[in-house]
Scaffold this motif. Structure first.
Motif, short mmCIF file in Angstrom:
data_model
loop_
_atom_site.label_atom_id
_atom_site.label_comp_id
_atom_site.label_asym_id
_atom_site.label_seq_id
_atom_site.Cartn_x
_atom_site.Cartn_y
_atom_site.Cartn_z
N ASP A 41 0.84 -1.19 0.00
CA ASP A 41 0.00 0.00 0.00
C ASP A 41 0.88 1.25 0.00
O ASP A 41 2.10 1.17 0.18
CB ASP A 41 -0.94 0.01 1.21
CG ASP A 41 -0.17 0.01 2.53
OD1 ASP A 41 1.00 -0.46 2.55
OD2 ASP A 41 -0.71 0.47 3.55
N PHE A 42 0.25 2.40 -0.22
CA PHE A 42 0.97 3.67 -0.24
C PHE A 42 0.32 4.58 0.80
O PHE A 42 -0.56 5.38 0.49
CB PHE A 42 0.91 4.29 -1.63
CG PHE A 42 1.69 5.57 -1.79
CD1 PHE A 42 2.94 5.72 -1.22
CD2 PHE A 42 1.17 6.63 -2.52
CE1 PHE A 42 3.67 6.90 -1.36
CE2 PHE A 42 1.88 7.82 -2.68
CZ PHE A 42 3.13 7.95 -2.10
N GLY A 70 12.36 3.25 5.55
CA GLY A 70 12.73 1.93 5.08
C GLY A 70 11.71 1.20 4.25
O GLY A 70 11.94 0.06 3.86
N TRP A 71 10.57 1.85 3.92
CA TRP A 71 9.60 1.18 3.06
C TRP A 71 9.56 1.85 1.70
O TRP A 71 9.87 3.02 1.54
CB TRP A 71 8.21 1.16 3.69
CG TRP A 71 7.58 2.50 3.98
CD1 TRP A 71 7.64 3.19 5.14
CD2 TRP A 71 6.79 3.29 3.07
NE1 TRP A 71 6.95 4.37 5.04
CE2 TRP A 71 6.40 4.45 3.77
CE3 TRP A 71 6.36 3.13 1.76
CZ2 TRP A 71 5.62 5.46 3.20
CZ3 TRP A 71 5.59 4.13 1.17
CH2 TRP A 71 5.22 5.27 1.90
N SER A 72 9.16 1.07 0.68
CA SER A 72 9.06 1.56 -0.69
C SER A 72 7.76 1.06 -1.30
O SER A 72 7.29 -0.02 -1.00
CB SER A 72 10.23 1.06 -1.54
OG SER A 72 11.46 1.56 -1.07
N HIS A 73 7.20 1.89 -2.18
CA HIS A 73 6.03 1.49 -2.96
C HIS A 73 6.41 1.62 -4.43
O HIS A 73 6.95 2.64 -4.86
CB HIS A 73 4.82 2.36 -2.63
CG HIS A 73 3.56 1.88 -3.25
ND1 HIS A 73 2.88 0.77 -2.79
CD2 HIS A 73 2.85 2.33 -4.32
CE1 HIS A 73 1.81 0.58 -3.53
NE2 HIS A 73 1.76 1.50 -4.47
N ARG A 74 6.10 0.58 -5.20
CA ARG A 74 6.58 0.49 -6.57
C ARG A 74 5.63 1.15 -7.57
O ARG A 74 4.42 1.14 -7.43
CB ARG A 74 6.77 -0.98 -6.99
CG ARG A 74 7.55 -1.86 -6.02
CD ARG A 74 8.93 -1.33 -5.68
NE ARG A 74 9.86 -1.32 -6.77
CZ ARG A 74 10.73 -2.30 -7.02
NH1 ARG A 74 10.76 -3.38 -6.30
NH2 ARG A 74 11.59 -2.17 -8.02
N ALA A 75 6.23 1.71 -8.63
CA ALA A 75 5.56 2.09 -9.87
C ALA A 75 4.34 2.99 -9.69
O ALA A 75 3.28 2.73 -10.23
CB ALA A 75 5.17 0.84 -10.66
N LEU A 76 4.50 4.06 -8.94
CA LEU A 76 3.45 5.08 -8.89
C LEU A 76 3.47 5.88 -10.18
O LEU A 76 4.53 6.16 -10.75
CB LEU A 76 3.69 6.01 -7.70
CG LEU A 76 3.46 5.37 -6.32
CD1 LEU A 76 4.10 6.23 -5.24
CD2 LEU A 76 1.98 5.18 -6.05
N GLU A 91 -4.23 13.28 1.40
CA GLU A 91 -3.28 12.32 1.97
C GLU A 91 -1.95 12.32 1.22
O GLU A 91 -0.90 12.08 1.81
CB GLU A 91 -3.88 10.91 1.96
CG GLU A 91 -4.96 10.67 2.98
CD GLU A 91 -6.31 11.27 2.57
OE1 GLU A 91 -7.22 11.25 3.42
OE2 GLU A 91 -6.44 11.75 1.42
N HIS A 92 -2.00 12.59 -0.06
CA HIS A 92 -0.78 12.48 -0.87
C HIS A 92 -0.33 13.81 -1.47
O HIS A 92 0.42 13.83 -2.44
CB HIS A 92 -0.96 11.41 -1.93
CG HIS A 92 -1.05 10.04 -1.35
ND1 HIS A 92 -0.08 9.52 -0.51
CD2 HIS A 92 -2.03 9.09 -1.43
CE1 HIS A 92 -0.42 8.31 -0.13
NE2 HIS A 92 -1.60 8.03 -0.66
N GLY A 93 -0.79 14.93 -0.86
CA GLY A 93 -0.14 16.19 -1.18
C GLY A 93 -0.94 17.24 -1.90
O GLY A 93 -0.37 18.23 -2.36
N ALA A 94 -2.25 17.07 -2.02
CA ALA A 94 -3.08 18.06 -2.71
C ALA A 94 -2.88 19.46 -2.11
O ALA A 94 -2.62 19.59 -0.92
CB ALA A 94 -4.56 17.68 -2.62
N PRO A 95 -2.97 20.51 -2.94
CA PRO A 95 -3.32 20.45 -4.37
C PRO A 95 -2.14 20.17 -5.29
O PRO A 95 -2.33 19.79 -6.44
CB PRO A 95 -3.89 21.84 -4.64
CG PRO A 95 -3.15 22.72 -3.68
CD PRO A 95 -2.97 21.89 -2.44
N ILE A 96 -0.89 20.34 -4.80
CA ILE A 96 0.28 20.09 -5.65
C ILE A 96 1.46 19.75 -4.77
O ILE A 96 1.57 20.24 -3.63
CB ILE A 96 0.59 21.30 -6.56
CG1 ILE A 96 1.52 20.91 -7.71
CG2 ILE A 96 1.13 22.48 -5.76
CD1 ILE A 96 1.55 21.93 -8.84
#
Length: 229
Positions: free
Chosen positions: A19-20, A74-80, A144-149
């Protein structure tokens, strides 16, 4: 998280996370975000302060790129799949001609609506894969992931990928700038060099950070749930 076969293709010390999650310093997740529209102030060693809005950014070529995301914990999420405009284009086509720096700019401080701040050398920001992104996986960015930019800099750990970006401060050097948490903010934070933070080797910090991953994920998720309720 237990290591899997996928982890061996990752940079040193990273483990795949399926998950991300929203992640970071918990205090910043509690901050209200006053602006829902893109508005990035450009200030500092320039002749003319300017404001970049969605209209200005829309004059630049849009790009979409796939990249792995690597957290210093230490965690990674692939291919966003991120979509936006290249920082290099913003710099060359909007900031340089309109703001007109008064000296050679070497450092840009990234300030965010949630009061978070970090910085990167200009030389790193104008790499071809660094974006100002407003879409993730084909959808508009969520809070959660940075809106609006937000900034997307795949070669650097997640804490350099500033969310809710609201101000760029152009500086000739680091004089007068101080990171919020100096131990955890390396000047460059390059993933390949395992620059997780300052003062301690990256391989030590990877073990120090690891026990806090799940508690932070749970705490920030709870904050988000309360904000939506």
């Amino acid at each position: 998280m237990q290591p899997t076969s996928d982890d061996f293709a990752l940079p040193p010390g990273q483990r795949v996370r399926p998950d991300f999650p929203r992640f970071g310093i918990v205090a910043y997740a509690r901050q209200p975000l006053p602006a829902t529209e893109v508005r990035i102030e450009v200030v500092g060693a320039i002749e003319q302060p300017i404001v970049l809005t969605a209209s200005e950014l829309a004059t630049l070529p849009r790009v979409t790129q796939r990249a792995d995301f690597h957290c210093a914990a230490g965690w990674s999420h692939r291919a966003l799949e991120w979509s936006g405009v290249r920082f290099k284009d913003v710099w060359e086509q909007l900031i340089l001609p309109k703001a007109r720096p008064t000296t050679q700019i070497k450092l840009i401080v990234l300030r965010c609506q949630d009061r978070y701040r970090t910085a990167l050398p200009l030389a790193d920001l104008i790499a071809a894969d660094v974006l100002l992104a407003d879409r993730l996986n084909g959808q508009p960015l969520t809070v959660e992931h940075g809106a609006p930019i937000r900034l997307v800099a795949p070669a650097h750990y997640g804490y350099k990928n500033a969310k809710h970006l609201s101000r760029l401060e152009l500086r000739a050097d680091e004089h007068g700038y101080r990171a919020k948490v100096r131990l955890l903010d390396h000047p460059r934070a390059r993933v390949a060099q395992e620059e997780r933070g300052q003062f301690l080797p990256g391989w030590i910090l990877r073990y120090a950070f690891r026990p806090f991953i799940e508690p932070i994920v749970r705490a920030i998720k709870a904050i988000g749930d309360n904000q939506r309720s």
